[in-house]
Design an enzyme around this catalytic site. Structure first.
Site, short mmCIF file in Angstrom:
data_model
loop_
_atom_site.label_atom_id
_atom_site.label_comp_id
_atom_site.label_asym_id
_atom_site.label_seq_id
_atom_site.Cartn_x
_atom_site.Cartn_y
_atom_site.Cartn_z
N HIS A 1 2.33 10.41 6.48
CA HIS A 1 0.98 10.54 7.05
C HIS A 1 0.99 11.83 7.87
O HIS A 1 1.47 11.84 9.01
CB HIS A 1 0.65 9.33 7.93
CG HIS A 1 0.54 8.06 7.14
ND1 HIS A 1 -0.50 7.84 6.27
CD2 HIS A 1 1.35 6.98 7.06
CE1 HIS A 1 -0.34 6.65 5.70
NE2 HIS A 1 0.77 6.12 6.16
N ASP B 1 -1.06 11.25 3.18
CA ASP B 1 -2.40 11.77 3.47
C ASP B 1 -2.24 12.93 4.44
O ASP B 1 -1.21 13.04 5.11
CB ASP B 1 -3.41 10.71 3.95
CG ASP B 1 -2.93 9.82 5.08
OD1 ASP B 1 -2.01 10.22 5.83
OD2 ASP B 1 -3.49 8.71 5.25
N GLU C 1 2.96 7.14 1.09
CA GLU C 1 1.67 6.98 1.78
C GLU C 1 1.08 8.33 2.19
O GLU C 1 0.57 8.49 3.30
CB GLU C 1 1.84 6.10 3.03
CG GLU C 1 2.49 4.75 2.75
CD GLU C 1 2.54 3.82 3.94
OE1 GLU C 1 1.82 4.04 4.94
OE2 GLU C 1 3.31 2.85 3.88
N GLU D 1 9.05 0.18 8.53
CA GLU D 1 9.00 0.68 9.92
C GLU D 1 9.84 -0.12 10.91
O GLU D 1 9.35 -0.48 11.97
CB GLU D 1 7.53 0.70 10.39
CG GLU D 1 6.64 1.55 9.52
CD GLU D 1 5.18 1.55 9.98
OE1 GLU D 1 4.82 0.76 10.87
OE2 GLU D 1 4.40 2.36 9.44
N ASN E 1 10.98 1.52 3.86
CA ASN E 1 9.86 2.45 3.97
C ASN E 1 9.60 2.79 5.45
O ASN E 1 9.57 1.90 6.29
CB ASN E 1 8.61 1.76 3.38
CG ASN E 1 7.43 2.68 3.18
OD1 ASN E 1 7.56 3.76 2.59
ND2 ASN E 1 6.26 2.27 3.64
C1 XIL Z 1 -2.83 0.55 7.14
C2 XIL Z 1 -4.08 0.36 6.29
O1 XIL Z 1 -4.37 1.57 5.65
C3 XIL Z 1 -5.23 -0.09 7.14
O2 XIL Z 1 -6.35 -0.41 6.33
C4 XIL Z 1 -4.84 -1.31 7.96
O3 XIL Z 1 -5.88 -1.69 8.80
C5 XIL Z 1 -3.58 -1.02 8.76
O4 XIL Z 1 -2.54 -0.61 7.89
N1 XIL Z 1 1.87 2.49 7.52
C6 XIL Z 1 1.88 1.52 6.53
C7 XIL Z 1 0.61 1.00 5.98
O5 XIL Z 1 2.97 1.16 6.05
O6 XIL Z 1 0.70 -0.35 5.59
C8 XIL Z 1 -0.54 1.18 6.96
O7 XIL Z 1 -1.74 0.81 6.30
C9 XIL Z 1 -0.59 2.61 7.45
C10 XIL Z 1 0.68 2.98 8.17
#
Ligand code: XIL
Length: 342
Positions: A231, A263, A261, A154, A195
């Site tokens: 996400h 969801d 990631e 990020e 990423n």
């Molecule tokens: C998130 C975790 O899921 C949480 O448990 C934590 O508190 C914060 O981070 N992008 C990412 C991940 O690259 O590392 C993040 O994970 C979600 C967003």
């Protein structure tokens, strides 16, 4: 137009949710592996340590794991002179015991940094030493065991500007190239990923990331892949053809593409209709894994709705994963199973 719009696969019947723990048919990992691909989940280290049902689902369904938090600075670095690998080691050991690959996440991020680091008033030279030491130690420890690392997470904002972070302010824009170089030295065989989020829709942001990566590849930075976080919210979905087009563009740079990631959050409590719609979105992601040659890994950001980060971060939303809080497979699970089985 490729922006954030509808992303729904063709309609089909999704088999009903079965009784607890009873999952007919081949597991997702068997189906993914038979195609030479991997399907995975981010691991909650506490659940892994304490919950046998969690471990059962994890081992049965997935062939790649990511540490949800256990490999972030805040966990690995309780103090400047100490590394704590307890949780990370447990995850890697579990993966190895069950024939799963491991994606490392993440070496350089603006979040999850320990207080001693943020408040340390370190000079640029000291910060470079700290980052190099961190990367060498962590990547070195898991050399040959973590096959892919999210090296930088990020870092890019609109129109290619770098995010204003602790690392940018402390080291300057070269922190990105340096991180990849140090990671490559520590494990020359590991695949190194950049990423980020909202790069999957094929819109302006994915073009921005394309240029960001192209520029660095042009000057020989060892970047081997791009991680698309995904996400997603059920109210704001990218079109599938745009996701595929974005992946093909990254592929044209010679990059691997991992969905890192995934969801798909719903308003809670979720209706049956919302769960069916969510299933179609997951089906589309599985189609991408099945059909895009450069996309070999599809990782969900968690196993079950009971351990998902979403309710803690997005008020009123949740139910974003393949299993419910009792580890029962949801319509989304069956939809993925069906796509990978075709
Ligand atoms: C998130 C975790 O899921 C949480 O448990 C934590 O508190 C914060 O981070 N992008 C990412 C991940 O690259 O590392 C993040 O994970 C979600 C967003």
């Amino acid at each position: 137009m490729c922006g954030m719009k509808l992303w729904v696969a063709g309609m089909w019947l999704v088999s009903a949710v079965t009784a607890e723990g009873d999952v007919p048919g081949l597991s997702l990992r068997e189906l993914a592996a038979s195609r030479g691909t991997r399907i995975g989940a981010a691991v909650n280290a506490d659940a892994l340590a304490t919950d046998a049902d969690y471990r059962t689902v994890l081992a049965r369904e997935f062939n790649v794991l990511t540490a949800e938090n256990a490999m972030k600075w805040a966990v690995l670095r309780p103090s400047r002179d100490r590394f704590d690998f307890e949780q990370a080691d447990a995850i890697v050991a579990f993966a190895e015991a069950h024939g799963m690959a491991v994606r490392g996440h993440t070496l350089v991020w603006h979040n999850a940094l320990p207080e001693w680091l943020i408040r340390g008033n370190y000079t640029r030279e000291q910060l470079m030493d700290l980052l190099r030491e961190h990367i060498q130690t962590v990547v070195g420890r898991y050399r040959g065991r973590v096959f892919a690392w999210d090296v930088v997470n990020e870092a890019v904002m609109k129109r290619g500007a770098l995010r204003d972070t602790f690392w940018l302010r402390g080291i300057g824009p070269e922190y990105i190239d340096l991180a990849f170089q140090w990671a490559h030295e520590a494990d020359p065989d590991a695949l190194l990923f950049y990423n980020d989020f909202v790069a999957e829709g094929g819109g302006r942001r994915s073009k921005t990331l394309y240029r960001f990566l192209e520029e660095r590849l042009g000057r020989g930075v060892p970047i081997h892949g791009v991680g698309l976080q995904m996400h997603l919210s059920i109210d704001n979905l990218p079109r599938k053809r745009c996701v595929v087009a974005a992946i093909r563009r990254f592929e044209s740079l010679g990059l691997h593409v991992h969905i890192t990631e995934l969801d798909v959050r719903l308003r809670t409590p979720a209706s049956g209709t919302a769960l069916e719609r969510q299933a179609q979105v997951y089906a589309s992601a599985a189609e991408v894994l099945r059909d895009c040659a450069s996309c070999t890994d599809l990782v969900m950001w968690g196993v079950d709705d009971g351990h998902s980060w979403i309710p803690h971060f997005v008020d009123g939303w949740g139910d974003a994963l393949l299993f419910d809080a009792q580890y029962r497979p949801k319509p989304a699970y069956h939809a993925v199973q069906k796509v990978l089985g075709r």
